[in-house]
Design a protein around this motif. Sequence first.
Motif: not given
Length: 314
Positions: A41-55
């Motif tokens: 997805d485009v930057p700023g949509t929460g991809k990294t936040v999703m991964a960190k939230s799961l971790a």
Amino acid sequence: MENNGLQQLKENIAKVMIGNERTIELVLTCLVAKGHILLEDVPGTGKTVMAKSLAKSVEAEFGRIQFTPDLLPSDVTGLNYFDAKSGEFVFSKGPAFCNILLADEINRATPKTQSSLLECMAERQITVDGVTRPLEEPFLVIATQNPLETLGTFPLPEAQMDRFLMKLSMEALSPAEETQMIARFLTEEPLAELSSVCPKEEIRALQEACKEVYLHPELVQYLVRIVQETRVNSKIASGVSPRGTLAFLRAVQGHALVQGRNYVVPEDFKTVAVPVLAHRLTMQIGADDGRAAESVIEEILNRIDLPTENWSGR
């Protein structure tokens, strides 16, 4: 068959992620199905936040690699170095030795570095200088990439794409959800305050339970017909591989488990088919318009009829 551990994971991730209920469910599906995730997805949509939230929600070791053009394979897997004090070579583990690995902007690394993930994703082990070291379960790779920017990127080869169980995108926020996001983040940092709610031992138990989810013989034939159709469709140059067939199987079982069932229903196929199968297709020249693969999978699903059955096997 409601699973408290999965429900707690959903609720904990939702403390940070606004909306994206379907994406959260599919991420958890990959987790219990022992499959890896490509978030595009485009930057700023929460991809990294999703991964960190799961971790952070799972009591397990987290690793992160920021992929760049100068990243080396040894920066991922680790390397042997000479220890002058002991006079021996010592192995220094790379960040891939973890339970949940975030491969951020994976397409910014060279194909040589990308390929360093192939063994650990497919076989859950890492071989360096002829010595093979197993990875601890659970092991999940969540990779992110930007679909729009091409400068300084290296497209993932088919062999790499085939290692991902699902290719997902984040969901657009409604005005109400965006307002809720502003209110939540106005004075707080939910991700920093997030704590784990599920031990990794429970994840391992869920992964074993996933294999026991019942699949009716009629649905087995339904699965086979879907993947066979991808191999004869005129718009597709190369259809789903046998590895993709097994990935599809595990994904529908995992989705049923996340939904609180110990048996698969047709709706599980309809939910996971596109994210599991579309990125495994090679479209004919002139047929790939960005959504052609997704459209073909949807056409196949609509074309194949299902008999009415008691899918639970009881």
